[in-house]
Write a protein that holds these residues in place. Structure first.
Motif, mmCIF file in Angstrom:
data_model
loop_
_atom_site.group_PDB
_atom_site.id
_atom_site.type_symbol
_atom_site.label_atom_id
_atom_site.label_comp_id
_atom_site.label_asym_id
_atom_site.label_seq_id
_atom_site.Cartn_x
_atom_site.Cartn_y
_atom_site.Cartn_z
ATOM 1 N N GLU A 110 0.842 -1.200 0.000
ATOM 2 C CA GLU A 110 0.000 0.000 0.000
ATOM 3 C C GLU A 110 0.876 1.249 0.000
ATOM 4 N N LEU A 111 0.518 2.222 -0.825
ATOM 5 C CA LEU A 111 1.217 3.502 -0.802
ATOM 6 C C LEU A 111 0.941 4.182 0.534
ATOM 7 N N LEU A 112 1.952 4.868 1.064
ATOM 8 C CA LEU A 112 1.822 5.463 2.398
ATOM 9 C C LEU A 112 1.012 6.749 2.332
ATOM 10 N N PRO A 113 -0.230 6.756 2.859
ATOM 11 C CA PRO A 113 -1.055 7.963 2.818
ATOM 12 C C PRO A 113 -0.574 8.990 3.840
ATOM 13 N N SER A 114 -0.654 10.248 3.473
ATOM 14 C CA SER A 114 -0.266 11.313 4.410
ATOM 15 C C SER A 114 -1.132 11.280 5.661
ATOM 16 N N GLY A 115 -2.400 10.922 5.504
ATOM 17 C CA GLY A 115 -3.311 10.907 6.638
ATOM 18 C C GLY A 115 -3.087 9.772 7.609
ATOM 19 N N ALA A 116 -2.201 8.811 7.253
ATOM 20 C CA ALA A 116 -1.935 7.683 8.140
ATOM 21 C C ALA A 116 -0.598 7.828 8.851
ATOM 22 N N VAL A 117 -0.012 9.025 8.793
ATOM 23 C CA VAL A 117 1.290 9.268 9.399
ATOM 24 C C VAL A 117 1.144 10.284 10.528
ATOM 25 N N GLY A 118 1.673 9.958 11.677
ATOM 26 C CA GLY A 118 1.677 10.886 12.808
ATOM 27 C C GLY A 118 3.040 10.877 13.466
ATOM 28 N N ARG A 119 3.175 11.662 14.507
ATOM 29 C CA ARG A 119 4.420 11.695 15.275
ATOM 30 C C ARG A 119 4.251 10.879 16.544
ATOM 31 N N ALA A 120 5.341 10.225 16.942
ATOM 32 C CA ALA A 120 5.271 9.331 18.102
ATOM 33 C C ALA A 120 4.745 10.051 19.341
ATOM 34 N N ALA A 121 5.111 11.324 19.494
ATOM 35 C CA ALA A 121 4.693 12.070 20.684
ATOM 36 C C ALA A 121 3.188 12.331 20.694
ATOM 37 N N ASP A 122 2.568 12.261 19.523
ATOM 38 C CA ASP A 122 1.136 12.566 19.433
ATOM 39 C C ASP A 122 0.259 11.325 19.521
ATOM 40 N N VAL A 123 0.864 10.145 19.502
ATOM 41 C CA VAL A 123 0.094 8.904 19.529
ATOM 42 C C VAL A 123 0.046 8.388 20.967
ATOM 43 N N ALA A 124 -1.155 8.203 21.495
ATOM 44 C CA ALA A 124 -1.330 7.807 22.902
ATOM 45 C C ALA A 124 -1.243 6.304 23.079
ATOM 46 N N LEU A 125 -0.349 5.647 22.333
ATOM 47 C CA LEU A 125 -0.115 4.220 22.471
ATOM 48 C C LEU A 125 1.363 3.993 22.740
ATOM 49 N N ARG A 126 1.651 3.033 23.585
ATOM 50 C CA ARG A 126 3.030 2.715 23.912
ATOM 51 C C ARG A 126 3.298 1.248 23.608
ATOM 52 N N SER A 127 4.463 0.987 23.041
ATOM 53 C CA SER A 127 4.819 -0.376 22.647
ATOM 54 C C SER A 127 5.417 -1.138 23.828
ATOM 55 N N VAL A 128 4.884 -2.325 24.099
ATOM 56 C CA VAL A 128 5.385 -3.192 25.160
ATOM 57 C C VAL A 128 5.544 -4.600 24.588
ATOM 58 N N VAL A 129 6.705 -5.207 24.828
ATOM 59 C CA VAL A 129 6.955 -6.571 24.361
ATOM 60 C C VAL A 129 6.662 -7.540 25.508
#
Length: 222
Positions: A110-129
């Motif tokens: 899939e081509l990367l849509p501009s609307g599907a890109v954000g900055r890590a600081a603005d996303v209220a999700l955190r990655s946990v392994v």
């Protein structure tokens, strides 16, 4: 009859026979005008094709499936393809933020849509392994939504064992690793999940509690 007499009628007959002459084509000849028009159209079409092929730009395309919160700048996540103008809704080469993350699930190719890109600081999700107990369905993959459960610790006595408890609901799987051997025996699978900020403390507490962790798919995905 003399030869002079015989030649006279022949000359007269020749004079009466019309001579066929080839006429040179003129600019008013419709066949010539049509031919020139076809040649001109072919030249114009060829020039347009060459210009169109040269007038391209590179844009990003997904190399594999990603889940919301995935670091788009990580190696192997994106590649570049040539595209014609008019694709402003997609992210062009060199326009990806340094801390870009996906804000929704995206599929490989899939081509990367501009609307599907954000900055890590603005996303209220955190990655946990998480090292979770084996038993995930075979088709579990990035983008699936799961609930996190914790089982009683193996060393707990029967009286203190308690029962399985749900730790967090609606977590999003970012990636699923290979099965391995856990520290307490048996097998485990490393799964990267995206956890809402307000639930991170509960998830980490469960990780440090010593009880086996289990992910239960909800049948939903993004």
């Amino acid at each position: 009859m003399s030869s002079a007499q015989r030649s006279a009628p022949d000359s007269a007959a020749a004079a009466r026979t019309p001579r066929t002459r080839l006429r040179r084509p003129t600019w008013k000849d419709p066949r010539l005008a049509g031919g020139l028009a076809l040649i001109g159209a072919a030249v114009a079409l060829g020039a347009w094709a060459v210009n169109a092929a040269a007038d391209t730009e590179q844009i990003y395309v997904l190399s594999h499936d990603v889940a919301p919160g995935t670091d788009l700048t990580a190696a192997g996540v994106l590649s570049l393809v040539d595209s014609h103008p008019g694709t402003a809704v997609y992210v062009a080469a060199g326009e990806l933020p340094d801390d870009a993350v996906a804000t929704r699930s995206l599929q490989a190719g899939e081509l990367l849509p501009s609307g599907a890109v954000g900055r890590a600081a603005d996303v209220a999700l955190r990655s946990v392994v998480l090292d979770v107990a084996s038993g995930l369905p075979a088709d579990t993959s990035a983008g699936d939504i799961v609930d996190l459960w914790v089982l009683p610790a193996p060393q707990a006595t029967v009286q203190d064992a308690g029962s399985a408890e749900v730790v967090a609901r609606g977590l999003l799987i970012a990636s699923v690793g290979e099965a391995g051997t856990s520290l307490v025996g048996g097998t485990s699978v490393q799964v990267e999940v995206l956890v809402p900020e307000e639930t991170v403390a509960d998830v980490l507490t469960a990780v440090g509690g010593g009880g086996p962790l289990v992910l239960v798919p909800t049948g939903q995905g993004q």
